[in-house]
Design a protein around this motif. Structure first.
Motif: not given
Length: 439
Positions: A23-24, A107-121, A53-55
């Motif tokens: 989870v990012w 940048a987000f798209q390049a970071l995310l791996g399969p099945g990973e989440l990016l949380l925005q606030a 983790r954080a980005i």
């Protein structure tokens, strides 16, 4: 909302997408993302969650951008969270905000791996601001659905678990836990439309209607539901309007124009919005007259509807999408072809190759200029224009159709007319749209 209720809300919002590989947290260092990061770390201490983790995306647009990175590093170190900093280049253009957003999501798209989440606030007030902004820009149902709670992103998924939470709740959480955050100085510039809505309009609405942000956010959810229904209707209509390309070697997305005309005008527009969404930016309400002009033009006319990224054309009963490469004026240069046993790449026009025994003489690839005549053994002289018409070659393809010349005379037409007594000239046109979009 106390900490227990807040964490319960957060866990409920994330439940459909957990467990995940990782989870990012999109961490700007501001109030909202600081609260989200802190709450996720607290939740992970009590629940079985994937690694958090954080980005932080460094746009380089503010003088304090480097200080923000240092702040984010300090916060993450204190929380025991690994921080990934991505520096991006923001291309200048008509909209700096849009360019920064595109760079950030890249940048987000390049970071995310399969099945990973990016949380925005983003929170409830952000949703209210978004729907007001889009309403004033004349958005339709799709735009007024505002920000989705989740959507696919690259190999993973973007999730906004705080869309139902008012900003005041986040402020209270931050104060209870003594959190520190940074403030973007550009947020006070009310010359920017979103800042004007945030600083001037929403506070006034709250004074008269305290629940205005919640009501607007609920309206966005209703529009999102309506958009789902419109998409389902478009898919049903698409099943009856799908059509293959005019020739099997032309990989163009097509619709059956006769079937499309059987639908009401509203359903035509709904279907076209759905279909065109894969190819480029959708037209706004002012440009739909172009569709009506194309649809209603005389049978012998050659109408076109120019859109962002390409145009729609007609070929018989087909509606054909042409990407911008096919719409540009074409003046291809003649290319010598000394070795027919090897494929010949054509600048911006795909590739040709020859099947069979190569004819003798000086050979080259050229394009139609007008008035070409072919000598066909036993069949006399034939006009090239007439041959292309009889073969059903769309008008918009003819200027790019490779011709095989010997000593300056046309002896074969790619994919249409063989070289008498020798072999066949084959052409693979440039493919410019994504696989699976045809039809």
């Amino acid at each position: 909302m106390d900490d227990q209720d807040f964490e319960a809300h957060l866990l409920d919002a994330l439940k459909p997408w957990l467990p995940s590989g990782r989870v990012w947290i999109a961490f700007s260092g501001g109030l909202d993302s600081t609260v989200l990061l802190h709450a996720m770390v607290a939740l992970a201490a009590r629940q079985r969650l994937p690694e958090v983790r954080a980005i932080h995306v460094h746009h380089g647009l503010q003088a304090v951008a480097d200080a923000w990175v240092e702040h984010c590093q300090t916060v993450c170190l204190a929380l025991g969270v690994e921080l990934c900093v991505r520096r991006v280049r923001v291309d200048p253009g008509s909209s700096l905000e849009r360019a920064a957003r595109e760079a950030r999501y890249g940048a987000f798209q390049a970071l995310l791996g399969p099945g990973e989440l990016l949380l925005q606030a983003q929170h409830q007030d952000d949703q209210a601001e978004t729907i007001l902004y889009r309403l004033l820009r004349g958005a339709g149902v799709r735009g007024l659905a505002a920000m989705p709670a989740s959507r696919p992103l690259a190999a993973g998924r973007l999730v906004r678990p705080l869309l139902g939470v008012p900003r005041a709740v986040l402020q209270a959480y931050a104060e209870r836990h003594g959190l520190n955050w940074v403030e973007d100085p550009s947020n006070t510039d009310t010359r920017l439309a979103r800042n004007f809505l945030r600083q001037e309009i929403l506070p006034r609405l709250r004074r008269h209607w305290p629940q205005a942000p919640a009501v607007l956010a609920r309206a966005a959810a209703q529009q999102a539901e309506a958009q789902v229904l419109l998409q389902e209707l478009a898919e049903l209509d698409l099943q009856s309007c799908r059509m293959g390309p005019p020739l099997d070697w032309l990989d163009f997305p097509c619709l059956d124009l006769d079937a499309l005309r059987q639908l009401s005008s509203a359903r035509q527009r709904n279907l076209l919005r759905h279909w065109l969404a894969d190819f480029g930016r959708l037209p706004d309400s002012r440009h739909w007259r172009g569709w009506e002009a194309l649809r209603d033009a005389a049978v012998d006319a050659s109408p076109r509807w120019r859109l962002d990224g390409g145009e729609l054309r007609r070929h018989g009963r087909r509606l054909v999408w042409l990407e911008s490469l096919w719409c540009a004026a074409w003046a291809g240069q003649e290319q010598p072809w000394a070795a027919l046993q090897k494929p010949l790449p054509l600048p911006a026009n795909g590739t040709v190759w020859f099947e069979g025994a190569a004819p003798a003489g000086r050979l080259s690839i050229a394009y139609r200029q007008g008035g070409e005549i072919l000598d066909r053994p036993g069949r006399g002289r034939r006009d090239l224009k007439r041959l292309l018409q009889e073969a059903g070659i769309p008008e918009f393809i003819r200027p790019r159709l490779p011709l095989l010349l010997r000593e300056g005379q046309v002896i074969a037409i790619a994919n249409v007319l063989d070289c008498a007594g020798h072999g066949k000239l084959r052409w693979r046109p440039p493919c410019t749209h994504s696989p699976g979009q045809t039809g």
